[in-house]
Write an enzyme that holds these catalytic residues in place. Structure first.
Site, PDB file in Angstrom:
ATOM      1  N   CYS A 269     -13.092   5.094  47.191  1.00  0.00           N
ATOM      2  CA  CYS A 269     -12.991   6.538  47.438  1.00  0.00           C
ATOM      3  C   CYS A 269     -13.917   7.205  46.427  1.00  0.00           C
ATOM      4  O   CYS A 269     -14.590   6.542  45.640  1.00  0.00           O
ATOM      5  CB  CYS A 269     -11.553   7.015  47.291  1.00  0.00           C
ATOM      6  SG  CYS A 269     -11.017   7.077  45.594  1.00  0.00           S
TER       7      CYS A 269
ATOM      8  N   ARG B 234     -11.400   1.276  43.517  1.00  0.00           N
ATOM      9  CA  ARG B 234      -9.965   1.265  43.828  1.00  0.00           C
ATOM     10  C   ARG B 234      -9.516  -0.082  44.442  1.00  0.00           C
ATOM     11  O   ARG B 234      -8.945  -0.132  45.502  1.00  0.00           O
ATOM     12  CB  ARG B 234      -9.588   2.404  44.759  1.00  0.00           C
ATOM     13  CG  ARG B 234     -10.097   3.780  44.382  1.00  0.00           C
ATOM     14  CD  ARG B 234      -9.489   4.386  43.144  1.00  0.00           C
ATOM     15  NE  ARG B 234      -8.067   4.591  43.191  1.00  0.00           N
ATOM     16  CZ  ARG B 234      -7.468   5.669  43.704  1.00  0.00           C
ATOM     17  NH1 ARG B 234      -8.199   6.579  44.292  1.00  0.00           N
ATOM     18  NH2 ARG B 234      -6.150   5.791  43.660  1.00  0.00           N
TER      19      ARG B 234
ATOM     20  N   ASP C 215      -5.178  12.303  36.236  1.00  0.00           N
ATOM     21  CA  ASP C 215      -5.111  13.276  37.342  1.00  0.00           C
ATOM     22  C   ASP C 215      -5.184  14.718  36.861  1.00  0.00           C
ATOM     23  O   ASP C 215      -5.227  15.630  37.682  1.00  0.00           O
ATOM     24  CB  ASP C 215      -3.821  13.078  38.144  1.00  0.00           C
ATOM     25  CG  ASP C 215      -3.825  11.771  38.905  1.00  0.00           C
ATOM     26  OD1 ASP C 215      -2.773  11.357  39.405  1.00  0.00           O
ATOM     27  OD2 ASP C 215      -4.902  11.147  38.959  1.00  0.00           O
TER      28      ASP C 215
ATOM     29  N   LYS D 113       3.895  14.300  45.058  1.00  0.00           N
ATOM     30  CA  LYS D 113       3.189  13.513  46.090  1.00  0.00           C
ATOM     31  C   LYS D 113       3.274  12.022  45.732  1.00  0.00           C
ATOM     32  O   LYS D 113       3.603  11.194  46.573  1.00  0.00           O
ATOM     33  CB  LYS D 113       1.720  13.918  46.141  1.00  0.00           C
ATOM     34  CG  LYS D 113       0.819  12.958  46.909  1.00  0.00           C
ATOM     35  CD  LYS D 113      -0.620  13.422  46.985  1.00  0.00           C
ATOM     36  CE  LYS D 113      -1.448  13.030  45.795  1.00  0.00           C
ATOM     37  NZ  LYS D 113      -1.919  11.628  45.779  1.00  0.00           N
ATOM     38  N   ASN D 114       3.023  11.682  44.463  1.00  0.00           N
ATOM     39  CA  ASN D 114       2.927  10.279  44.074  1.00  0.00           C
ATOM     40  C   ASN D 114       4.264   9.597  43.859  1.00  0.00           C
ATOM     41  O   ASN D 114       4.307   8.428  43.490  1.00  0.00           O
ATOM     42  CB  ASN D 114       2.022  10.128  42.840  1.00  0.00           C
ATOM     43  CG  ASN D 114       0.578  10.421  43.192  1.00  0.00           C
ATOM     44  OD1 ASN D 114       0.223  10.506  44.378  1.00  0.00           O
ATOM     45  ND2 ASN D 114      -0.257  10.624  42.201  1.00  0.00           N
TER      46      ASN D 114
ATOM     47  N   ARG E 277      -4.567  17.741  50.474  1.00  0.00           N
ATOM     48  CA  ARG E 277      -3.926  16.423  50.439  1.00  0.00           C
ATOM     49  C   ARG E 277      -2.772  16.410  49.446  1.00  0.00           C
ATOM     50  O   ARG E 277      -1.797  15.696  49.635  1.00  0.00           O
ATOM     51  CB  ARG E 277      -4.932  15.350  49.991  1.00  0.00           C
ATOM     52  CG  ARG E 277      -6.067  15.112  50.922  1.00  0.00           C
ATOM     53  CD  ARG E 277      -6.865  13.909  50.480  1.00  0.00           C
ATOM     54  NE  ARG E 277      -5.986  12.753  50.309  1.00  0.00           N
ATOM     55  CZ  ARG E 277      -6.453  11.522  50.124  1.00  0.00           C
ATOM     56  NH1 ARG E 277      -7.742  11.305  50.055  1.00  0.00           N
ATOM     57  NH2 ARG E 277      -5.626  10.510  49.989  1.00  0.00           N
TER      58      ARG E 277
END
Ligand code: EPZ
Length: 427
Positions: free
Chosen positions: A116, A121, A312, A22-23, A406
């Site tokens: 968030c 952030r 993460d 994803k990143n 997500r």
């Protein structure tokens, strides 16, 4: 509200394939804006966040098609330079269109992402960096307007801390800036390397891949290129931890073991069997009676920029530590509020004390957790609750699973494929 229901206590066995990262997909999709034309990205995961990025690109005038994991993006004609609040608030990584739009048109208007669940952030490092390249940034009505009068000029950019998307945004702005740009204290995550590979294929001149000092010699223009997204190391790490917690033996395929140096060390230190192959990792949760001591030992972790322990994977690893034998000290050094999963793990029986950015986890042994109704609060906290549910005795119900969707492609199917008793109840 959709829910995930897990009947815990079953070991996991078999094979599961990693999806694209994803990143990496998010910055690489944004990079297509730099060069007009048709770009092809391979191994693109189909996630809520990648769908949001495609919507942002559409808003700017791009067109795209997906065939399986191949996504073709045509950025020949851009009709706008604004990323609207309604999209940016659902995915802060939308700010990654700032650098490419500045490189392409010299102007961008992007909603500030706002905070968030895991922290404020801010994007001050991104904006300071752009200003170094001659960009004027103005904050108005929750949007940042970035504009440059003539062209971007190469300069020296220094990051107070190695911001991942900050490094990616500045890379994408610098590739067509006049002269040389040096980024100091750059992030070294593999996803940054994937972006550098794509920009190089597009004609950019970048030195220092995988180091904290990147040198970019601006070129006049770039051209479209095809690139493959690297495997998702955080998804892979999540499955490795899940098997360590539930027991059994699983091989995660289509991955790059070298992208998880710190997690592999910590799992081995906890007594988990880990064998690295070329493009796969085999993990053994409960060694079949091999060792005499406790099968899961407590280890300490401190989250750090790559190649340190990934923030993460902190929530997922904490779930594992709740069923180890001993005390694990977990320092979260990257984000200021990344312990939202603690209260939910405590409801399942986890013995965890928080002291500022440190969590003290007293392992209760393999039968330490019991199933309960819990609530997901953010992407990686949801993964932590799935892992706890797999290891717990009894049934766990997880609500607000849109957080999970997500960043994990078909996680429920992948876990069922290796023997988990897990299902989604769509309400
Ligand atoms: C990227 O976020 C990842 N997201 C995050 O993954 C990941 O947790 C994070 O890097 C750290 O590895 C994407 O790549 C899309 P940072 P990013 O800028 O770039 C502070 C997930 O679960 N900071 O490296 O936003 C910041 O507050 C997500 O997939 C500033 O102060 O993270 C944080 O404390 C979550 N000012 C630290 O630096 C800035 O301008 C690191 O943030 C930028 C960052």
């Amino acid at each position: 509200m959709d829910k995930i229901i897990i009947e815990g206590g079953r070991p996991l066995n078999g094979k599961v394939a990693a999806s694209g990262a994803k990143n990496a997909a998010l910055p690489l999709m944004a990079a297509t804006l730099i060069a007009p034309g048709l770009h092809t990205l391979h191994n693109v995961p189909d996630l809520r966040d990648t769908r949001t990025m495609l919507k942002v690109l559409e808003t700017l005038g791009a067109a795209w098609t997906r065939t399986g994991t191949e996504v073709r993006i045509d950025t020949s004609r851009l009709t706008g330079a604004e990323a609207p609040y309604e999209l940016v608030k659902t995915m802060r990584a939308s700010v990654l269109v700032l650098g490419p739009l500045l490189a392409r048109t010299g102007y961008a208007r992007v909603s500030l992402p706002g905070g968030c669940a895991i922290g404020a952030r801010p994007i001050n490092f991104h904006l300071r960096g752009f200003e170094q390249l001659g960009v004027r940034t103005t904050l108005r009505q929750g949007y940042v307007e970035a504009a440059v009068d003539d062209s971007l000029r190469g300069s020296v950019v220094y990051f107070d801390s190695p911001s991942v998307t900050g490094t990616e945004n500045l890379l994408m702005a610098a590739v067509t800036a006049e002269g040389k740009t040096v980024i100091k204290n750059a992030a070294r995550e593999p996803e940054v390397g994937n972006l550098i590979d794509m920009l190089t294929a597009m004609g950019a001149e970048i030195q220092g891949r995988d180091t904290d000092r990147l040198t970019i010699h601006g070129v006049r223009r770039l051209h479209p290129a095809g690139t493959r997204i690297i495997p998702d190391r955080i998804e892979v790490g999540t499955y490795l931890i899940a098997v360590a917690a539930a027991g059994g033996e699983v091989t995660v395929t289509d991955c790059i073991p070298a992208h998880l140096p710190s997690l592999v060390e910590k799992l081995r230190g906890a007594g988990v069997g880990v064998v690295e192959h070329d493009t796969a990792i085999t993990v053994t949760g409960i060694p079949s009676g091999k060792n005499k001591g406790p099968d899961l030992r407590s280890v300490d972790i401190r989250t750090m920029p790559y190649p340190g322990f990934p923030t993460d994977l902190q929530a997922q690893f904490m779930a594992l530590m709740t069923i180890a034998e001993g005390v694990s000290v977990i320092h979260e050094t990257i984000f200021e509020n990344r312990f939202m999963h603690v209260a939910e793990l405590q409801r399942m029986g986890g013995n965890i004390k928080i002291d500022g950015s440190t969590a003290i986890v007293k392992g209760k042994g393999r039968v330490g957790l019991s199933g309960a109704p819990v609530m997901a609060t953010d992407l990686r906290a949801s993964a932590s609750l799935v892992i706890a549910g797999l290891a717990a005795r009894g049934v766990t119900e997880i609500s607000r699973i849109y957080h999970l969707e997500r960043g994990y492609e078909t996680m429920v199917d992948k876990l069922r494929g290796i023997g988990a008793a897990i299902r989604i109840v769509r309400e």
